[in-house]
Design a protein around this motif. Structure first.
Motif, short mmCIF file in Angstrom:
data_model
loop_
_atom_site.label_atom_id
_atom_site.label_comp_id
_atom_site.label_asym_id
_atom_site.label_seq_id
_atom_site.Cartn_x
_atom_site.Cartn_y
_atom_site.Cartn_z
N GLU A 1 7.31 -11.47 -0.78
CA GLU A 1 5.96 -12.40 -1.83
C GLU A 1 4.85 -12.42 -0.82
O GLU A 1 3.59 -12.68 -1.31
N SER A 2 4.94 -13.47 0.24
CA SER A 2 3.52 -14.46 -0.06
C SER A 2 3.39 -13.01 1.78
O SER A 2 2.13 -13.19 2.78
N ALA A 3 3.94 -11.93 2.44
CA ALA A 3 4.20 -11.74 3.62
C ALA A 3 2.56 -10.70 3.34
O ALA A 3 2.80 -9.91 1.79
N ASP A 4 1.65 -10.71 3.88
CA ASP A 4 0.46 -9.17 3.93
C ASP A 4 1.00 -8.31 3.81
O ASP A 4 0.60 -7.24 2.47
N ILE A 5 2.05 -7.82 4.58
CA ILE A 5 2.00 -5.91 4.06
C ILE A 5 2.70 -5.98 2.32
O ILE A 5 2.59 -4.42 2.41
N PHE A 6 3.44 -6.84 2.12
CA PHE A 6 3.70 -7.08 0.79
C PHE A 6 3.14 -7.48 -0.47
O PHE A 6 3.30 -7.71 -1.77
N GLU A 7 2.51 -8.08 0.19
CA GLU A 7 1.84 -9.04 -1.47
C GLU A 7 1.10 -7.96 -2.20
O GLU A 7 0.62 -8.63 -3.33
N ASP A 8 0.11 -7.03 -2.05
CA ASP A 8 -0.40 -6.10 -2.62
C ASP A 8 0.13 -4.83 -3.30
O ASP A 8 -0.79 -4.17 -4.05
N LEU A 9 2.28 -4.91 -3.24
CA LEU A 9 2.16 -3.76 -3.61
C LEU A 9 2.89 -4.35 -4.50
O LEU A 9 3.36 -5.42 -5.88
#
Length: 307
Positions: A252-260
């Motif tokens: 949830e805190s990773a850049d690639i995932f946080e905006d999903l």
């Protein structure tokens, strides 16, 4: 016991299994063929002359299948990843301990790994048949794996037929969940992510069937080899994400995932990582748990517990 709660539903009359493609196509070559006995038998290009006196299971996945086949009583040893409660009393060994396994009375070892040349030689020198069986890569392939495991342990007729029956039970079990998924005309997109580097369940894996049966349209279904390009993942923007226990916070805190969407809406769910590794009765629990997270109304109405 947790693994018995679906027993009533799964005890479907035997003739139903005999009319399915999985059972019919494969059993016919054994029941109606020239073989009149269980032994000798050929499994994965290896000849087994007689029923094994002792078996070592060196794969958590194969151990799960042996439990579904009810063949766990033949086991004398397990590997560390065979963490099923039913096998906890067995001693733990590895592919590097052929001599020690021989001293336990093991004459057949089952694994889903590709052994090294040194390991293969060590088992041969110890007089143990080492059988490497690849995991199922789809629904149709599940029957292949079950019948290989069953045949290796109990022979060409007895073990093969039991394998076909139990594979069919598992498939019917996950289909029973699929039938109660609500709003089937509304796509719920999702993905199973096993790490932050793009390792996912892709369309060429049996686990894709788990997601589909749980009512999830897998956004990685068009990819292969257990990897999805992270740029494509961002573009597909899944509505729900499943991951192993312990990964959710990092994901949830990773850049690639946080905006999903799944992250923003709080629809990231952790599940037992073995749910995406083991292909015994664990498959049914995997589908049930994923469906329960994806469609909370199924838990509220008791639809899942009624199966």
């Amino acid at each position: 016991m947790k693994k018995r709660w679906l027993a009533g539903f799964l005890c479907i009359p035997l003739f139903l299994m005999m009319v399915t493609g999985c059972a019919r196509a494969q059993i016919s070559s054994v029941v109606f063929g020239a073989a009149a006995a269980d032994w000798p038998v050929k499994v994965a290009n290896v000849i087994l002359a007689k029923e094994p006196a002792g078996v070592a299971v060196l794969s958590g996945n194969i151990a799960d299948i042996l439990l579904k086949l009810r063949y766990e009583t033949v086991l004398k040893a397990r590997s560390e990843d065979c963490s099923q409660n039913e096998l906890s009393s067995l001693p733990v060994y590895s592919l590097d301990q052929a001599k020690e396994l021989k001293n336990l009375g093991v004459d057949l070892a089952l694994t889903d790994q590709t052994p090294t040349q040194d390991q293969t030689k060590a088992f041969s020198d110890a007089g143990i048949i080492l059988l490497s069986l690849s995991p199922a890569n789809g629904r149709a392939d599940l029957c292949r794996l079950y019948t290989e495991v069953g045949t290796a342990v109990k022979g060409e007729r007895t073990g093969y037929e039991q394998g076909a029956r139990m594979a069919e039970q598992v498939l019917m079990g996950i289909d029973s969940v699929a039938r109660i998924i609500p709003d089937k005309n509304v796509l719920l997109t999702g993905i199973y992510v096993s790490d932050l580097g793009g390792s996912t369940v892709t369309g060429d894996m049996f686990q894709n069937s788990i997601l589909e049966s749980a009512g999830i349209t897998n956004v990685a279904a068009d990819f292969k080899g257990g990897k999805m390009d992270l740029t494509a993942l961002k573009r597909e923007n899944p509505q729900v994400i499943f991951c192993p226990i312990g990964l959710k916070e990092k994901l949830e805190s990773a850049d690639i995932f946080e905006d999903l969407s799944a992250v923003k809406e709080g629809r990231v769910y952790e599940i037992d990582p073995n749910y995406m590794k083991w292909q015994g009765e664990t498959v049914i629990f995997a589908v049930t748990e994923i469906a329960g997270f994806a469609y909370p109304e199924l838990k509220q109405t008791g639809s899942l517990s009624a199966l």
